[in-house]
Enzyme design. Structure first.
Site, PDB file in Angstrom:
ATOM      1  N   GLN A   1      47.866  40.588 -23.500  1.00 44.02           N
ATOM      2  CA  GLN A   1      47.730  41.986 -24.015  1.00 44.02           C
ATOM      3  C   GLN A   1      46.260  42.078 -24.764  1.00 44.02           C
ATOM      4  OE1 GLN A   1      49.210  44.624 -23.005  1.00 44.02           O
ATOM      5  NE2 GLN A   1      51.017  43.464 -22.131  1.00 44.02           N
TER       6      GLN A   1
ATOM      7  N   THR B   1      47.800  25.678  -2.169  1.00 49.74           N
ATOM      8  CA  THR B   1      46.476  26.370  -1.769  1.00 49.74           C
ATOM      9  C   THR B   1      46.018  27.745  -2.545  1.00 49.74           C
ATOM     10  OG1 THR B   1      46.699  25.818   0.653  1.00 49.74           O
ATOM     11  CG2 THR B   1      45.070  27.408   0.135  1.00 49.74           C
TER      12      THR B   1
ATOM     13  N   CYS C   1      59.136  44.092 -18.386  1.00 50.07           N
ATOM     14  CA  CYS C   1      60.202  42.945 -17.738  1.00 50.07           C
ATOM     15  C   CYS C   1      61.588  43.132 -18.102  1.00 50.07           C
ATOM     16  CB  CYS C   1      59.618  41.852 -18.255  1.00 50.07           C
ATOM     17  SG  CYS C   1      57.834  41.424 -17.688  1.00 50.07           S
TER      18      CYS C   1
ATOM     19  N   SER D   1      46.386  36.973 -17.861  1.00 46.06           N
ATOM     20  CA  SER D   1      46.638  37.656 -16.658  1.00 46.06           C
ATOM     21  C   SER D   1      45.760  38.586 -16.016  1.00 46.06           C
ATOM     22  CB  SER D   1      48.084  38.228 -16.726  1.00 46.06           C
ATOM     23  OG  SER D   1      48.615  38.900 -15.739  1.00 46.06           O
ATOM     24  N   ALA D   2      45.667  38.601 -14.632  1.00 45.43           N
ATOM     25  CA  ALA D   2      44.570  39.338 -14.129  1.00 45.43           C
ATOM     26  C   ALA D   2      44.903  40.957 -14.190  1.00 45.43           C
ATOM     27  CB  ALA D   2      44.094  38.940 -12.764  1.00 45.43           C
ATOM     28  N   HIS D   3      46.288  41.180 -14.049  1.00 40.08           N
ATOM     29  CA  HIS D   3      46.686  42.495 -13.592  1.00 40.08           C
ATOM     30  C   HIS D   3      46.790  43.373 -14.954  1.00 40.08           C
ATOM     31  CE1 HIS D   3      51.240  42.634 -14.725  1.00 40.08           C
ATOM     32  NE2 HIS D   3      50.885  41.348 -14.603  1.00 40.08           N
TER      33      HIS D   3
ATOM     34  N   ASN E   1      53.033  42.988 -26.697  1.00 39.07           N
ATOM     35  CA  ASN E   1      53.148  43.986 -25.353  1.00 39.07           C
ATOM     36  C   ASN E   1      54.143  45.267 -25.454  1.00 39.07           C
ATOM     37  OD1 ASN E   1      54.861  41.432 -25.208  1.00 39.07           O
ATOM     38  ND2 ASN E   1      55.807  42.577 -23.619  1.00 39.07           N
TER      39      ASN E   1
HETATM   40  N1  PLP Z   1      53.013  37.917 -21.628  1.00 44.73           N
HETATM   41  C1  PLP Z   1      52.729  38.987 -22.231  1.00 44.73           C
HETATM   42  C2  PLP Z   1      52.320  39.325 -23.736  1.00 44.73           C
HETATM   43  C3  PLP Z   1      52.844  40.328 -21.139  1.00 44.73           C
HETATM   44  O1  PLP Z   1      52.649  41.489 -21.469  1.00 44.73           O
HETATM   45  C4  PLP Z   1      53.169  39.932 -19.963  1.00 44.73           C
HETATM   46  C5  PLP Z   1      53.447  40.934 -18.854  1.00 44.73           C
HETATM   47  O2  PLP Z   1      54.112  42.077 -19.179  1.00 44.73           O
HETATM   48  C6  PLP Z   1      53.313  38.582 -19.488  1.00 44.73           C
HETATM   49  C7  PLP Z   1      53.239  37.628 -20.225  1.00 44.73           C
HETATM   50  C8  PLP Z   1      53.603  38.102 -18.075  1.00 44.73           C
HETATM   51  O3  PLP Z   1      52.739  38.363 -17.295  1.00 44.73           O
HETATM   52  P1  PLP Z   1      52.725  38.152 -15.633  1.00 44.73           P
HETATM   53  O4  PLP Z   1      53.238  39.575 -15.215  1.00 44.73           O
HETATM   54  O5  PLP Z   1      51.259  38.083 -15.167  1.00 44.73           O
HETATM   55  O6  PLP Z   1      53.520  37.040 -15.441  1.00 44.73           O
END
Ligand code: PLP
Length: 405
Positions: free
Chosen positions: A193, A251, A347, A213-215, A159
């Site tokens: 990613q 749920t 993060c 991950s959806a977002h 990422n």
């Molecule tokens: N794994 C990777 C490679 C990511 O880039 C991210 C988000 O930055 C995550 C995990 C975490 O995703 P989520 O925000 O859905 O917990």
């Protein structure tokens, strides 16, 4: 050129919600509010929507719907994969036996911190180093893997600097190690990613566990997926009701799951249109390459971090270091010009410690502190890239002047 106020270059942190995804989600936020566990029509309607989304995700990954678990995030999926497997194996094995995980030093914190935490509980963890390009060396893995290794968790694409790890080669190595032994080494990959850009068929990749991950794919926040191959030992981390095959009580987030299904479906459908999806990927890659090349020319003391070979990196992420410039100051100054970028991953961007990923690649403290991640997406335009190229050299110059460099 007229000043643009909103240029988004942080698609690796999160993507905007696609309009069609939102449209498909809306009924489940309004009128179709049933609890999927309820027996009446409202419940059945919600439950059918989850089934449909599950089928879409399964089709995308080339697996059975029963192998899909919806979670609350990719972080949760990573935790479920790693902790869930370790928990299941611990219950099978005699107490006192140490379990072994191999991971890499450039994983997302959802994997790294989980592994570090497990080290406190009779789990031995090997953190594979990476080269200056951010890639693991398959020989290092071969040297560390033993018939006693329980899990290998290596991310598909990074990422921060976009390095794509050799997942198929890793899977082959694990399969070789599993062949003559009863003990099974399981393989997890975090494909968060990668999903927008690379093939995610789990059989072709050869993985047992895979996280999405959806977002990150134009879907909603707060929805993750874990693919867990049939018969992979895995134990629930959240106990309660029997939702998600007894692996994730609570749920279901029906609207979120519907959004995940639609976001995945969009990737899948576009794939079959070579002039659509492939051309779009190529055009984003071209914009990213133009940006990278022009920055190196226009900004003295700049360098790129990550693999050189285009095949080893994602088409949308570029990571720079600018001599004598603080990454945080650069992000804030660009933000004032309407450009959203990041230092390292979202993060870790609140932390003042330099990125663990860049440090693992051998960058100095100073180089890692002077990094800027730019990530492009499906809405990126050439005009936005040109605006960035116009603004960046001035901003870097100004920051160097202020700091007296
Ligand atoms: N794994 C990777 C490679 C990511 O880039 C991210 C988000 O930055 C995550 C995990 C975490 O995703 P989520 O925000 O859905 O917990």
């Amino acid at each position: 050129m007229e000043k643009q106020k909103k240029v988004y270059f942080d698609y690796a942190a999160t993507t905007p919600l696609d309009a069609e995804v939102l449209r498909k989600m809306m009924p489940y936020l309004k009128d179709k509010y049933g609890n999927p566990s309820s027996l009446h029509k409202f419940g059945r309607e919600a439950s059918a929507a989850i089934d449909e989304a599950r089928e879409k995700v399964a089709k995308f990954l080339g697996c059975k719907p029963t192998e899909i678990i919806f979670t609350g995030s990719a972080s949760e999926s990573d935790n479920l994969a790693i902790r869930g497997l370790i928990k299941a194996l611990k219950r099978k094995k005699r107490t006192g036996q140490t379990l072994h995980i191999i991971t890499s030093s450039v994983e997302h914190k959802a994997v790294l911190e989980t592994c570090k935490d497990l080290e406190k509980e009779e789990v031995r963890v090997t953190y594979l180093p990476v080269g200056p390009d951010g890639l693991i060396n398959i020989d290092d893995l071969e040297a560390e893997i033993t018939p006693e290794t329980d899990l290998v968790s290596i991310m598909y694409a990074n990422n921060e600097m976009g390095a794509v790890q050799p997942i198929k080669k890793i899977a082959k190595l694990i399969a070789k190690s599993n062949k003559f032994e009863e003990h099974l080494t399981y393989f997890h990959t975090d494909a968060v990613q990668a999903a927008n850009w690379l093939g995610c068929n789990v059989n072709e990749l050869g993985v047992d566990l895979l996280t999405l991950s959806a977002h990150k794919i134009y879907g909603p926040k707060g929805i993750g997926v874990l693919y867990a191959k049939e018969r992979t030992p895995i134990y629930s981390l959240i106990t309660g009701g029997d939702q998600e095959w007894n692996l994730r009580a609570g749920t279901e987030n029906v609207a979120g799951i519907v959004g995940m299904g639609e976001a995945i479906d969009q990737i899948k459908n576009q794939k079959s249109m070579p002039t659509g999806r492939q051309a779009k990927i190529k055009s984003i890659e071209k914009l990213k390459d133009k940006m990278a090349a022009d920055v190196l020319i226009k900004v003295p003391g700049s360098k790129l971090n990550g693999p050189d070979n285009p095949e080893d990196k994602l088409p949308n992420i570029v990571d720079f270091s600018f001599e004598g410039v603080e990454g945080e100051a650069l992000v804030l100054s660009l933000d004032q010009e309407g450009i959203a970028t990041s230092t390292g991953s979202a993060c870790t961007s609140q932390a003042l410690t330099p990125s663990h990923v860049l440090m693992a690649m051998g960058l100095s403290d100073l180089e890692a502190h002077s990094s800027l991640r730019v990530s492009l997406g499906k809405y990126t335009t050439e005009q936005e890239v040109n605006y960035f190229l116009k603004v960046l050299p001035e901003v870097v110059k100004k920051l160097r002047r202020i700091s007296g460099r």
